[in-house]
Design an enzyme around this catalytic site. Structure first.
Site, PDB file in Angstrom:
ATOM      1  N   LYS A  46      74.874  95.490 -11.643  1.00  0.00           N
ATOM      2  CA  LYS A  46      74.131  94.669 -10.670  1.00  0.00           C
ATOM      3  C   LYS A  46      72.651  95.082 -10.691  1.00  0.00           C
ATOM      4  O   LYS A  46      72.210  95.760 -11.607  1.00  0.00           O
ATOM      5  CB  LYS A  46      74.754  94.824  -9.283  1.00  0.00           C
ATOM      6  N   ASP A  91      79.107  91.291  -3.870  1.00  0.00           N
ATOM      7  CA  ASP A  91      77.782  91.661  -3.367  1.00  0.00           C
ATOM      8  C   ASP A  91      77.852  92.382  -2.023  1.00  0.00           C
ATOM      9  O   ASP A  91      76.850  92.935  -1.550  1.00  0.00           O
ATOM     10  CB  ASP A  91      76.903  90.404  -3.226  1.00  0.00           C
TER      11      ASP A  91
HETATM   12  C1  S3P Z   1      76.102  84.986  -8.476  1.00  0.00           C
HETATM   13  C2  S3P Z   1      77.213  85.568  -9.040  1.00  0.00           C
HETATM   14  C3  S3P Z   1      77.525  87.002  -8.893  1.00  0.00           C
HETATM   15  C4  S3P Z   1      76.745  87.642  -7.759  1.00  0.00           C
HETATM   16  C5  S3P Z   1      75.296  87.256  -7.767  1.00  0.00           C
HETATM   17  C6  S3P Z   1      75.150  85.748  -7.647  1.00  0.00           C
HETATM   18  C7  S3P Z   1      75.875  83.547  -8.690  1.00  0.00           C
HETATM   19  O1  S3P Z   1      77.182  87.659 -10.091  1.00  0.00           O
HETATM   20  O2  S3P Z   1      76.866  89.048  -7.823  1.00  0.00           O
HETATM   21  O3  S3P Z   1      74.601  87.877  -6.706  1.00  0.00           O
HETATM   22  O4  S3P Z   1      75.032  82.959  -7.979  1.00  0.00           O
HETATM   23  O5  S3P Z   1      76.526  82.956  -9.564  1.00  0.00           O
HETATM   24  P1  S3P Z   1      78.197  87.749 -11.333  1.00  0.00           P
HETATM   25  O6  S3P Z   1      78.378  86.370 -11.879  1.00  0.00           O
HETATM   26  O7  S3P Z   1      77.530  88.658 -12.312  1.00  0.00           O
HETATM   27  O8  S3P Z   1      79.460  88.320 -10.786  1.00  0.00           O
END
Ligand code: S3P
Length: 429
Positions: free
Chosen positions: A338, A311
């Site tokens: 994203k 992120d």
């Molecule tokens: C998150 C996991 C990440 C991250 C998101 C929050 C989470 O996504 O980018 O902002 O809280 O588990 P991904 O699991 O798609 O990598």
């Protein structure tokens, strides 16, 4: 929103609660037995979507500012919602709630905003279907709106193609209702907030390298959760402190779980003057982080680092424009799915400011240092992290910058502009 150049950034701010941890505290509190108290909850739009979804499933949740009380009713106590569960902009809400709903005995409808409708869900719907849930959605259950019917689940051993905490968490949560063991293996270790917090709620979770396992049939017992500050929010001010001249700032109570601190590793590799103090060591460690204007150099960001800073890549791209030499970001295809395609949106917006930045198939290449020019309009594209990155860029441009879609920032950091104003000696926001 008009953004003006800052002469310097100075002062101390307390970073608001972590988004990932706030979501999980509400979800796990809801399916636990007893009353869960959450402090320093993030009242951002995404986490409010999670509260509203669980209220619709029959959970009593009361929020006063950053204090939240959840009257847990146990996984079996959840009741069918009368209307569609609206997850808004939140990928974490929809993917994790599916893991929970897979273990219920009723049908639920899920939908979100336009960005959510473009984000792939089969990474979660596929393993949950294998476990025994039935999920219907556009393009074979890959896109919202989705209808999920819980069922009798069996544990699985799942090898995920992506390092994603949302995928891992959804499968582990479904595993709670599954027969036998459920195991998820990832290519690299993703954030482990689910594993840590489930333990706080009395659940046994095993972890080995990039694998996490859970035994079905375990129940959650209410817990008190104090949410540390969000390092992903802190990252914007860490970057600003490093590149705005004559700056020296301290960010208090930042979560420093090692699965999230890739941004600190990169800042150090780039030569940032950064220091940490006041470490606290609870289930989720936190620290105060100080940074000063630094002479930065380019670096390469790839491999196992990527899930540890996924992120933070938009703000690291901006930082790279102010570092001497080339910065290469690779192995980051996940950026494409994203809130926006963050390879495209970062390259498009930073190019407007005169940055030397090129998109690649799995990341971007940035050559620094380039002065950033303002006098133009930039857009968040409705993506909170693109909006905050551009707001930080606006501190560096000679001419004023006009940011469109700054309201998206409230998704994860409603007090962002107040904090920026506090630190900014001369910018008039
Ligand atoms: C998150 C996991 C990440 C991250 C998101 C929050 C989470 O996504 O980018 O902002 O809280 O588990 P991904 O699991 O798609 O990598």
């Amino acid at each position: 929103m008009k953004l003006k150049k800052a002469a310097s950034l100075k002062g101390i701010i307390r970073i608001p609660g972590d988004k990932s941890i706030s979501h999980r505290a509400v979800m796990f509190g809801s399916i636990a037995e007893g009353i869960t108290s959450i402090t320093n909850f993030l009242p951002g739009a995404d986490c409010l979507s999670t509260i509203s979804c669980f209220q619709k499933l029959g959970v009593e949740i009361e929020r006063k500012g950053t204090n939240v009380t959840v009257k847990g009713i146990g996984l079996k106590g959840l009741a069918p919602a009368e209307e569609t569960l609206d997850v808004g902009n939140s990928g974490t809400t929809i993917r994790l709630i599916m893991g929970i709903l897979a273990g219920t005995s009723f049908e639920s409808n899920l939908a979100g905003d336009e960005s959510i409708s473009k984000r792939p869900m089969s990474r979660v719907t596929k393993p949950l279907t294998e476990m025994g849930a039935s999920i219907v959605g556009r393009e074979n259950g890959n896109y919202t709106p989705l209808t999920i019917s819980g069922g009798h689940l069996k544990g699985i051993e799942y090898k995920s193609e992506v390092a994603s905490a949302q995928v891992k968490s959804a499968i582990l949560l479904a595993g709670l209702s599954g027969e036998g063991m459920t195991t998820v293996e990832e290519p690299h270790k993703s954030r482990d907030h689910t594993e840590r917090m489930l333990r706080a709620f009395g659940v046994e979770v095993e972890e080995e390298k990039t694998t996490a396992s859970i035994r079905g049939g375990q129940t959650l017992t209410a817990a008190d959760i104090n949410v540390p500050g969000d390092i992903s929010s802190a990252a914007f001010f860490l970057a600003a402190g490093a590149i705005v001249p004559d700056s020296s700032i301290t960010l208090q109570n930042v979560g420093v779980n090692p699965t999230r601190t890739g941004v600190l590793d990169v800042l150090k590799a780039m030569g940032a003057e950064i220091s940490m103090g006041n470490m606290s060591s609870s289930a989720e460690p936190a620290a105060d982080i100080s940074i000063k204007t630094s002479n930065l150099k380019g670096t390469t960001i790839s491999g196992e680092l990527i899930p540890r800073l996924i992120d933070e890549i938009p703000i690291l791209a901006l930082l790279a424009t102010q570092a001497e030499g080339t910065t290469i970001i690779k192995d980051a295809e996940e950026l494409k799915v994203k809130e926006t395609n963050r390879i495209t949106t970062v390259v498009e917006e930073l190019s407007k400011l005169g940055a030397d930045i090129k998109a690649t198939a799995d990341g971007m290449i940035i050559a620094g240092r380039t002065p950033l020019k303002g006098g133009c309009k930039v857009s968040s594209h409705g993506d909170h992290r693109i909006g905050m990155m551009l707001a930080v860029a606006g501190l560096m441009t000679e001419e004023e910058l006009e940011l469109e879609g700054s309201d998206a920032i409230s998704v994860s950091y409603p007090s962002f502009f107040d904090h920026l104003a506090e630190l900014s000696a001369s910018s008039e926001l």
